[in-house]
Each structure stands twice: as structure tokens, then as C-alpha cells.
Scaffold this motif. Structure first.
Motif, PDB file in Angstrom:
ATOM      1  N   ARG A 121       0.903  -1.343   0.169  1.00 47.70           N
ATOM      2  CA  ARG A 121       0.112   0.053   0.094  1.00 47.70           C
ATOM      3  C   ARG A 121       0.662   1.286   0.011  1.00 47.70           C
ATOM      4  O   ARG A 121       2.088   1.081   0.211  1.00 47.70           O
ATOM      5  N   ARG A 122       0.110   2.391  -0.094  1.00 47.06           N
ATOM      6  CA  ARG A 122       1.050   3.690  -0.388  1.00 47.06           C
ATOM      7  C   ARG A 122       1.706   3.768   0.966  1.00 47.06           C
ATOM      8  O   ARG A 122       2.984   4.236   1.009  1.00 47.06           O
ATOM      9  N   SER A 123       1.283   3.506   2.283  1.00 46.45           N
ATOM     10  CA  SER A 123       2.194   3.504   3.552  1.00 46.45           C
ATOM     11  C   SER A 123       2.971   2.707   3.552  1.00 46.45           C
ATOM     12  O   SER A 123       4.013   2.853   4.572  1.00 46.45           O
ATOM     13  N   GLU A 124       3.159   1.550   2.602  1.00 44.87           N
ATOM     14  CA  GLU A 124       4.310   0.556   2.633  1.00 44.87           C
ATOM     15  C   GLU A 124       5.172   0.908   1.492  1.00 44.87           C
ATOM     16  O   GLU A 124       5.880  -0.192   1.135  1.00 44.87           O
ATOM     17  N   ARG A 125       4.798   1.802   0.719  1.00 50.46           N
ATOM     18  CA  ARG A 125       5.724   2.139  -0.425  1.00 50.46           C
ATOM     19  C   ARG A 125       7.210   1.892  -0.366  1.00 50.46           C
ATOM     20  O   ARG A 125       7.734   1.269  -1.493  1.00 50.46           O
TER      21      ARG A 125
END
Length: 200
Positions: A121-125
């Protein structure tokens, strides 16, 4: 095997791969597909390339990791997804060292790259980009491991091996795209599209 036994095995695998997080379910499905195909890779080489298949046995070292992905996913989806990328990139690096850079086996880095960009996800990019960078480093790194001599195939055999690896990696990449397309479709479908039309 009786049809009933086969259906039970398929049902058990579906239950093992199932996960409420769509990205985790995608990773589980890919991990089990890869693990189920690994035993056949030496046979594909035997049938299409050469009777010398022992260098491909290194691919079995990653099989336990692929099989463990759904179990790890139940403990932590980040751990499960990271394990899939670690197994995929590591397996490609080992096969590249055993079969040689000219074998074209590094084409399997492409599905790894696609997974690195889709699974997080974006937070895990940062995690996904980190695995993408590792895949790039493996591709740019030396093809052979110091002190390890792999088998040298003939020129025609290398061409056949390149075709085999390209077809296999392309098929895997297409499967990943199809699974992710299903996630997008299910995520954007309007409630009215999932309702059963009234009987006339």
C-alpha cells in the motif's frame, strides 16, 4: 487419485490461500502457483532443452518459503508479502548463478518487480521500492557466484532455455495482472452489479 480426493485437495489449498485482505490473497495464490510448478521446471528443461537438469535443482531451495507464505500471512500480511518477494528474488538469483546469465532466467525478476509495486500500500511504498531496488541489483550483479561452476550448455540449448524462461515468466506476469485486475473489479463494482436480477 479419485475425483473426490482431488476435490478435497483443491478445497484445502483454496482454504489455505484464502485471506480477507485482497493483496494478501493475491500473494498467497501466486506463492502456491509458483511452488506447485517448481517440481516441473527440471522436467521442462529435460523436455525442451537438455537431459542435464541438475543445475535447476537449486530452485527447490525456495519451495518451502513459497509454501509458507499463506501461513506467515496469517501472522502478518507484511511479513507474508515480504517473504514472497524474498523467495522470488532469491530463487531467481540462485538459478541465475546455477544456469548462467545467458540462460535468460533473470526474466523472472520482472514478475518480482510487478509484485513489489502492486502488493504494498501507499503507506508501505518504501518496502515495495526496496524490493524493486533489490531486484535491479540482482539483475546488474554478477551472474556467477565465486567458486561455483555451473553447467555450460550448447548455444542452441541456451536459446531453448531462454524461450522456456521467457514463456514461464510471461505467463506468471500475466497471471499476476489478471489477479490484480480481479481485485480492482471487485473493489469498484457498484452494489447493483452484485445483486441478482429479479425474475421475470
Amino acid at each position: 487419485m479419485p475425483a473426490g480426493g482431488f476435490r478435497r485437495i483443491v478445497a484445502a489449498l483454496r482454504d489455505y490461500a484464502a485471506h480477507p485482505d485482497p493483496r494478501a490473497a493475491l500473494a498467497n495464490a501466486v506463492a502456491l502457483v509458483v511452488a506447485s510448478n517448481q517440481p516441473f521446471y527440471p522436467l521442462y528443461i529435460y523436455w525442451t532443452v537438455s537431459p542435464t537438469i541438475w543445475p535447476s535443482y537449486v530452485s527447490f531451495l525456495s519451495t518451502p518459503l513459497f509454501l509458507a507464505v499463506p501461513a506467515l500471512m496469517r501472522r502478518s500480511t507484511l511479513l507474508g508479502r515480504a517473504t514472497l518477494l524474498f523467495a522470488g528474488i532469491g530463487n531467481t538469483a540462485l538459478c541465475r548463478a546455477a544456469l548462467g546469465g545467458v540462460s535468460g532466467v533473470d526474466v523472472f525478476l520482472f514478475p518480482c518487480l510487478v509484485l513489489a509495486l502492486l502488493l504494498f500500500r501507499r503507506s508501505e511504498r518504501a518496502v515495495g521500492l526496496g524490493f524493486a531496488a533489490i531486484a535491479g541489483a540482482v539483475y546488474l550483479g554478477p551472474a556467477a557466484l565465486p567458486g561455483v561452476d555451473g553447467h555450460l550448455y550448447a548455444a542452441g540449448e541456451y536459446e531453448a532455455l531462454q524461450r522456456l524462461n521467457f514463456i514461464s515468466a510471461a505467463t506468471l506476469t500475466a497471471l499476476i495482472g489478471l489477479l490484480f485486475a480481479n481485485i480492482l473489479e471487485n473493489g469498484t463494482r457498484r452494489p447493483s452489479e452484485t445483486e441478482t436480477p429479479p425474475e421475470t
